[in-house]
Every structure is written in C-alpha cells, then in structure tokens.
Design a protein around this motif. Structure first.
Motif, short mmCIF file in Angstrom:
data_model
loop_
_atom_site.label_atom_id
_atom_site.label_comp_id
_atom_site.label_asym_id
_atom_site.label_seq_id
_atom_site.Cartn_x
_atom_site.Cartn_y
_atom_site.Cartn_z
N SER A 251 0.83 -1.21 0.00
CA SER A 251 0.00 0.00 0.00
C SER A 251 0.86 1.26 0.00
O SER A 251 0.44 2.31 -0.47
CB SER A 251 -0.94 0.02 1.20
N SER A 252 2.08 1.15 0.51
CA SER A 252 2.98 2.29 0.62
C SER A 252 3.90 2.44 -0.57
O SER A 252 4.62 3.44 -0.67
CB SER A 252 3.85 2.16 1.88
N LYS A 253 3.92 1.45 -1.44
CA LYS A 253 4.82 1.47 -2.58
C LYS A 253 4.47 2.60 -3.54
O LYS A 253 3.31 2.93 -3.75
CB LYS A 253 4.73 0.13 -3.31
N ILE A 254 5.51 3.21 -4.13
CA ILE A 254 5.32 4.13 -5.24
C ILE A 254 5.72 3.39 -6.50
O ILE A 254 6.90 3.09 -6.70
CB ILE A 254 6.15 5.42 -5.07
N SER A 255 4.76 3.05 -7.33
CA SER A 255 5.03 2.26 -8.53
C SER A 255 5.73 3.12 -9.57
O SER A 255 5.74 4.36 -9.52
CB SER A 255 3.72 1.72 -9.11
N THR A 256 6.31 2.45 -10.57
CA THR A 256 6.93 3.16 -11.68
C THR A 256 5.90 4.02 -12.40
O THR A 256 6.21 5.14 -12.83
CB THR A 256 7.59 2.16 -12.64
N TYR A 257 4.67 3.54 -12.52
CA TYR A 257 3.57 4.32 -13.11
C TYR A 257 3.39 5.64 -12.38
O TYR A 257 3.22 6.70 -12.99
CB TYR A 257 2.28 3.50 -13.06
N GLN A 258 3.43 5.59 -11.04
CA GLN A 258 3.17 6.80 -10.25
C GLN A 258 4.33 7.78 -10.29
O GLN A 258 4.13 8.98 -10.17
CB GLN A 258 2.83 6.41 -8.82
N HIS A 259 5.55 7.28 -10.46
CA HIS A 259 6.69 8.20 -10.56
C HIS A 259 6.55 9.10 -11.78
O HIS A 259 6.74 10.31 -11.70
CB HIS A 259 8.00 7.42 -10.63
N VAL A 260 6.21 8.51 -12.93
CA VAL A 260 6.13 9.33 -14.15
C VAL A 260 4.83 10.13 -14.22
O VAL A 260 4.70 11.01 -15.08
CB VAL A 260 6.28 8.46 -15.43
N ASN A 261 3.90 9.83 -13.32
CA ASN A 261 2.65 10.59 -13.26
C ASN A 261 2.50 11.29 -11.91
O ASN A 261 1.37 11.55 -11.46
CB ASN A 261 1.46 9.65 -13.47
N ASN A 262 3.61 11.61 -11.27
CA ASN A 262 3.58 12.18 -9.92
C ASN A 262 2.69 13.43 -9.90
O ASN A 262 3.04 14.48 -10.45
CB ASN A 262 5.00 12.53 -9.49
N ALA A 263 1.54 13.30 -9.28
CA ALA A 263 0.54 14.37 -9.33
C ALA A 263 0.99 15.61 -8.56
O ALA A 263 0.64 16.74 -8.93
CB ALA A 263 -0.79 13.86 -8.78
N THR A 264 1.75 15.41 -7.47
CA THR A 264 2.23 16.55 -6.70
C THR A 264 3.22 17.37 -7.52
O THR A 264 3.16 18.60 -7.56
CB THR A 264 2.88 16.09 -5.39
N VAL A 265 4.14 16.69 -8.18
CA VAL A 265 5.13 17.38 -9.01
C VAL A 265 4.45 18.11 -10.16
O VAL A 265 4.79 19.26 -10.48
CB VAL A 265 6.20 16.40 -9.52
N LYS A 266 3.49 17.47 -10.80
CA LYS A 266 2.78 18.12 -11.90
C LYS A 266 2.06 19.38 -11.41
O LYS A 266 2.07 20.42 -12.09
CB LYS A 266 1.78 17.16 -12.54
N ARG A 267 1.45 19.32 -10.23
CA ARG A 267 0.76 20.50 -9.70
C ARG A 267 1.76 21.60 -9.38
O ARG A 267 1.50 22.79 -9.64
CB ARG A 267 -0.04 20.13 -8.45
N LEU A 268 2.91 21.24 -8.82
CA LEU A 268 3.94 22.24 -8.54
C LEU A 268 4.44 22.89 -9.83
O LEU A 268 4.71 24.09 -9.87
CB LEU A 268 5.10 21.61 -7.77
N MET A 269 4.54 22.08 -10.89
CA MET A 269 4.95 22.63 -12.19
C MET A 269 3.91 23.62 -12.70
O MET A 269 4.24 24.69 -13.23
CB MET A 269 5.15 21.50 -13.20
N TRP A 270 2.64 23.28 -12.56
CA TRP A 270 1.56 24.15 -13.03
C TRP A 270 1.52 25.46 -12.22
O TRP A 270 1.12 26.51 -12.75
CB TRP A 270 0.22 23.43 -12.95
N GLU A 271 1.90 25.37 -10.93
CA GLU A 271 1.88 26.56 -10.08
C GLU A 271 3.12 27.42 -10.25
O GLU A 271 3.15 28.56 -9.78
CB GLU A 271 1.75 26.14 -8.61
N HIS A 272 4.15 26.90 -10.93
CA HIS A 272 5.38 27.67 -11.12
C HIS A 272 5.09 28.94 -11.92
O HIS A 272 4.48 28.91 -12.98
CB HIS A 272 6.42 26.82 -11.86
#
Length: 435
Positions: A251-272
């Motif tokens: 349940s705690s794993k970050i899959s390879t799918y989630q790394h390339v779709n990291n929603a927090t990073v994408k939101r930070l990019m959009w807020e830049h």
C-alpha cells in the motif's frame, strides 16, 4: 528543459493480429508482445490477461505498474535500467493514457506484492482499479527467491517495462489527442517576477533499506541505497529517470507508473510562475542506520538552502523505520526556516488508536495523511482471479495472513496489502472522514 507528453486516451484493449491503436482501442498482438517478454531467459512462462474497470476480477500478487509509453525523440525509456544511459527530461513522449501494464506473479508472491480488485468495495482502495490493466502474468526460474519473503522480482518487473515500451511504440508516429508541456528554465534564467515568488522544493524519499542490490528504487539505474540526496529537474522524474523498487509493503509502494505521473510534481509545475517558484526535486533515500538517516536529512537541508527554498513538500515512501528519515528531514528543513509539508500514510492499528508514526516532532506541524495501512477490509469473492490468490496468505503479503482466504473465496486483509493504496505522490482519491 522542455518535455512534451502526447496523450492517446485508451477506451478499451483487446487482442488481434497487429499491435495498433485506433479510435480509442488498443489492439495487442499477444504473440509478438510475449516475444518481448521472453527476451529475458529468466522468464519461463508468461501470459497476458486484460482486466477492465468493473470486471469481477481480482489481481494478485502485483509487483509493479508501468504506463505504456515510448520516447519519440532520440532518447530512451527508463535510462540506465532497460535502455542505454542517457539524460532524461527533454524531448517528446507519447503515452497511452488510461492503460497500465501490471507485473503479476503466476505462482509466487511476497511481502512487497499487492492486490487489486477491479470492482466491488476493494476497487475503492486504489487508482489502479480504474485503469484498463494489461496483466503480464509470469513465472521465472529465480528459484532461490521463491521461498523468500523479500523478492527482487527483477526479471518480471523489467519485462513489464519492456512490454510497456513495445505497446507505446504503436503510437510513435501518430498525432496525440492532447499535448502536455512541462518546461522549467535554469534557476539563473528565471525572470524577476518569478524569483519574487516563494521558492519551493519537492523532496522524494525513495525506499532503499535493503543492503543487497536488486531490491531498492533506482535513479538512472543507480541503487538509491548507495546515493546521497541529489537534485533532479522535475522533468527527469516525469520522463522515467526513477524506477520503483521491490522492497516496501504494497500500500505504501510508489510504482513506476506513479513516478512518471507524480501528481504533486505536476501540480507544482503548473503553479510555477503563478503562486510559487518551483526550484526542483530533491531525491533522497530511506536508510537503516541512524547516522545514515541524519546524513541524508542534513544533505536535503543543504541542497534546499543552496537553492534558496522557502517552502518544501516531503513525500515518504513507506512507514515504520522510514518515519525517522521523514521526521528528521522535516525537522532539518524547519530548523533552516523552510516551511515544510509532509505527505505520508499512517499505521494507527485497526482501531485507529495507535501512534500514527514511529517518530514524531512538534516541528512536523503540517502533515497530509494518505490512509491507515492497518485498515481492515472484508472483500467478497470474485468470479476470476488473475495470478495466485493463495499468495495473499502463503507468501507473507504485508496485508495478509494464514486464514485471510475463506472457503468461499472471500478474503479478509489489511489495506497494507492493497497495491499502491496510499498513493503518497498524490495520485489519490481517498479523503478523511471527520468524526
């Protein structure tokens, strides 16, 4: 650095004579797809099964998830792992959105493997229940691992990466449905308006507690257990520079799918340039010895300070022993005057009354909870099981135990064993219930 992601939206997946994508349908030539899988002679038996949202299907043991995609520009997918070592983060990527390749054990599971229900109450636990899953179900000749609770699963996990790239190749020369552009200039090239905004870093704490190679998360193919915290451009993460490991309760794993779709990073990019000045991603690790934990936390602070950060988001992969790394990093950042938000799950027991984290500090005063790993789930039987249901109880799944599987095929387990259920990267749809 500029990264373009062209999205092709999958409506369904089926088998056919050729591997093609047309009008939302991904058709897979199973024979050719399996040839890509069998390029690794450690894989002895493999099949591909399609599981769609709302299907009465239970999938376990799931080892990793990979999004079908290909690099259109002259680069490489998963550099340093399944392809040549080249810089990531620039060029153009084509992605089959809504689809996912799952690496599934045909017979052998372990502590780090998870379960996905495609329908019913169990489907509410993980985002992967809502994707069209292309399940690579396989056995390997890694017999020395079969009776080990901790398994590297390298052959099967890397086969899923190769299969995802094979599928992605079918849209290489096509025009995508839409294009996402991620562009962040060098810090010294930001204009004055952006520099006046609060500088923010994202700290990604990757699982790296295993001493032997093959278990830990990888950065450009490098074992994170052997690294000091380092700075990445956000595009490098979104472009496949980080690959999931094989040690972590599911349940705690970050899959390879989630790394390339990291929603927090994408939101930070959009807020830049709008609300913040996003300074980059600090990739850190999760250690065993206290001195190693302190060293990593100190280096995270030093990098953030050097960048002029005023704020930070710290994401922990896992819980338990890594909670100390998590709290130490937050404390170091706060001591440097960097306001910090932490994202992690909790282990509060089935009754919710236990201490949520192993380590705590009054400096960690802004934490986002992504769920309780100990939440008890009772799930009805499914018409079809992809993989091996017995592995839930037999092979030490972190959420299962002897007696988890009932005579009628229903199961009792903890959220701990649901694949990527806590989604600390923000690819998540759970919420807190207020009492």
């Amino acid at each position: 650095m500029r990264l373009e992601i062209g999205n092709f939206h999958i409506q369904d997946v089926d088998f056919g004579d050729e591997t093609v994508f047309e009008n939302g349908l991904l058709t897979i030539n199973k024979e050719k797809a399996l040839q890509v899988v069998y390029e690794d002679d450690r894989i002895t038996d493999a099949d591909i099964v399609i599981a769609r949202p709302n299907d009465p299907i239970r999938i376990t043991p799931v080892k990793d998830a990979v999004e079908p995609r290909c690099k259109v520009s002259d680069d490489a997918m998963f550099p340093g792992v399944t392809n040549k070592l080249v810089p990531a983060g620039t060029g153009r990527m084509h992605v089959l959105k809504g689809g996912c390749v799952l690496a599934v054990g045909k017979h052998w599971g372990g502590f780090q493997d998870g379960l996905i229900d495609m329908s019913g109450p169990g489907s509410y636990q993980t985002m992967f229940s809502y994707l069209v899953n292309i399940c690579l179900v396989a056995d390997t000749n890694e017999d020395e691992e079969n009776n080990e609770q901790q398994k590297r699963n390298t052959a099967l996990r890397h086969a899923a990466m190769r299969l995802s790239e094979y599928l992605g190749e079918c849209v290489r020369d096509m025009e995508p449905d839409g294009l996402e552009v991620y562009e962040l200039p060098p810090l010294n090239q930001s204009d004055d308006r952006v520099r006046k905004l609060p500088g923010v870093v994202y700290v990604l704490q990757l699982q790296s507690q295993m001493i032997e190679s093959g278990y830990n998360s990888l950065v450009y193919g490098w074992d994170t257990g052997n690294m000091l915290p380092t700075l990445l451009h956000p595009n490098e993460l979104l472009d496949g520079a980080v690959v999931s490991g094989s040690f972590m309760p599911s349940s705690s794993k970050i899959s390879t799918y989630q790394h390339v779709n990291n929603a927090t990073v994408k939101r930070l990019m959009w807020e830049h340039g709008v609300t913040i000045n996003f300074l980059g991603v600090i990739v850190s690790n999760l250690n065993v010895a206290l001195e190693e934990k302190q060293r990593s936390a100190m280096r995270v602070k030093q990098i953030a300070n050097s960048l002029g950060a005023e704020g930070a988001v710290v994401c922990e992969e896992g819980y338990g022993n890594p909670d100390t790394d998590f709290i130490l990093a937050i404390s170091e950042l706060e001591d440097a005057g960097i306001r910090t938000v932490g994202i992690t799950n909790e282990a509060t027991g089935r009754d919710g009354r236990s201490q949520p984290l192993v380590d705590l500090s009054i400096k960690a005063d802004a934490l986002v909870s992504t769920g309780n790993v100990s939440q008890l789930l009772r799930l009805d039987p499914m018409e079809m099981v992809v993989g091996d249901l017995q592995s839930l109880a037999r092979d030490g799944n972190s959420g299962g135990w002897e007696g988890s599987i009932k005579a009628d095929g229903s199961i009792e387990m903890e959220n701990n064993g649901i694949f990527c259920a806590d989604a600390n990267t923000g690819n998540h749809f759970k919420t807190v219930v207020e009492y």
